[in-house]
Write a protein that holds these residues in place. Sequence first.
Motif, PDB file in Angstrom:
ATOM      1  N   ARG A 167      12.936  -4.346  -1.248  1.00  0.00           N
ATOM      2  CA  ARG A 167      13.225  -4.419   0.185  1.00  0.00           C
ATOM      3  C   ARG A 167      13.422  -3.022   0.779  1.00  0.00           C
ATOM      4  NH1 ARG A 167      13.964  -9.840   1.062  1.00  0.00           N
ATOM      5  NH2 ARG A 167      14.802 -11.000  -0.680  1.00  0.00           N
ATOM      6  N   ILE A 168      14.102  -2.155   0.061  1.00  0.00           N
ATOM      7  CA  ILE A 168      14.291  -0.779   0.530  1.00  0.00           C
ATOM      8  C   ILE A 168      12.954  -0.061   0.592  1.00  0.00           C
ATOM      9  CG2 ILE A 168      15.281   1.464  -0.092  1.00  0.00           C
ATOM     10  CD1 ILE A 168      17.708  -0.143  -1.224  1.00  0.00           C
ATOM     11  N   ALA A 169      12.116  -0.257  -0.432  1.00  0.00           N
ATOM     12  CA  ALA A 169      10.799   0.382  -0.443  1.00  0.00           C
ATOM     13  C   ALA A 169       9.958  -0.093   0.732  1.00  0.00           C
ATOM     14  CB  ALA A 169      10.081   0.099  -1.763  1.00  0.00           C
ATOM     15  N   VAL A 170      10.004  -1.373   1.032  1.00  0.00           N
ATOM     16  CA  VAL A 170       9.247  -1.916   2.170  1.00  0.00           C
ATOM     17  C   VAL A 170       9.732  -1.275   3.466  1.00  0.00           C
ATOM     18  CG1 VAL A 170       8.921  -4.005   3.561  1.00  0.00           C
ATOM     19  CG2 VAL A 170       8.604  -4.093   1.093  1.00  0.00           C
ATOM     20  N   GLU A 171      11.030  -1.149   3.608  1.00  0.00           N
ATOM     21  CA  GLU A 171      11.594  -0.534   4.819  1.00  0.00           C
ATOM     22  C   GLU A 171      11.140   0.918   4.954  1.00  0.00           C
ATOM     23  OE1 GLU A 171      15.958   0.768   6.460  1.00  0.00           O
ATOM     24  OE2 GLU A 171      15.843  -1.030   5.216  1.00  0.00           O
ATOM     25  N   LYS A 172      11.194   1.660   3.860  1.00  0.00           N
ATOM     26  CA  LYS A 172      10.789   3.074   3.894  1.00  0.00           C
ATOM     27  C   LYS A 172       9.290   3.209   4.166  1.00  0.00           C
ATOM     28  CE  LYS A 172      14.831   4.783   3.146  1.00  0.00           C
ATOM     29  NZ  LYS A 172      15.538   5.508   4.191  1.00  0.00           N
ATOM     30  N   LEU A 173       8.499   2.345   3.577  1.00  0.00           N
ATOM     31  CA  LEU A 173       7.051   2.391   3.837  1.00  0.00           C
ATOM     32  C   LEU A 173       6.743   2.050   5.290  1.00  0.00           C
ATOM     33  CD1 LEU A 173       5.654   0.798   0.568  1.00  0.00           C
ATOM     34  CD2 LEU A 173       5.314   3.156   1.341  1.00  0.00           C
ATOM     35  N   SER A 174       7.480   1.120   5.851  1.00  0.00           N
ATOM     36  CA  SER A 174       7.304   0.774   7.258  1.00  0.00           C
ATOM     37  C   SER A 174       7.657   1.963   8.148  1.00  0.00           C
ATOM     38  CB  SER A 174       8.172  -0.433   7.596  1.00  0.00           C
ATOM     39  OG  SER A 174       8.037  -0.763   8.958  1.00  0.00           O
ATOM     40  N   GLN A 175       8.746   2.653   7.804  1.00  0.00           N
ATOM     41  CA  GLN A 175       9.127   3.847   8.563  1.00  0.00           C
ATOM     42  C   GLN A 175       8.056   4.927   8.458  1.00  0.00           C
ATOM     43  OE1 GLN A 175      12.966   4.981   7.023  1.00  0.00           O
ATOM     44  NE2 GLN A 175      14.020   3.215   7.958  1.00  0.00           N
ATOM     45  N   LEU A 176       7.495   5.103   7.266  1.00  0.00           N
ATOM     46  CA  LEU A 176       6.429   6.088   7.076  1.00  0.00           C
ATOM     47  C   LEU A 176       5.198   5.716   7.896  1.00  0.00           C
ATOM     48  CD1 LEU A 176       5.213   8.562   5.663  1.00  0.00           C
ATOM     49  CD2 LEU A 176       4.585   7.053   3.758  1.00  0.00           C
ATOM     50  N   ALA A 177       4.849   4.438   7.892  1.00  0.00           N
ATOM     51  CA  ALA A 177       3.691   3.991   8.677  1.00  0.00           C
ATOM     52  C   ALA A 177       3.926   4.242  10.159  1.00  0.00           C
ATOM     53  CB  ALA A 177       3.420   2.513   8.414  1.00  0.00           C
TER      54      ALA A 177
END
Length: 73
Positions: free
Chosen positions: A54-64
């Motif tokens: 879940r944290i990785a998904v959040e960080k990837l979304s922020q990067l996108a």
Amino acid sequence: MSTEKTPFEEFGRKIDRGLGEAARKMEQEGEKFIAYFNNEVVPAIRTNSTKALRIAVEKLSQLANYMDQKTPK
């Protein structure tokens, strides 16, 4: 052939009994360990793994989002 047990035979039987008991105890402890691992460790790993995902998904979304903002249009 005599029916007397020699000291060597008695020693062998004693060792055999001791090894048999040790093997039984090791098997019991192995079963306890497997139960503990399945009941305690595996669920904890699964819980922590889902949190990490879940944290990785959040960080990837922020990067996108960041990359979308920096891309020239």
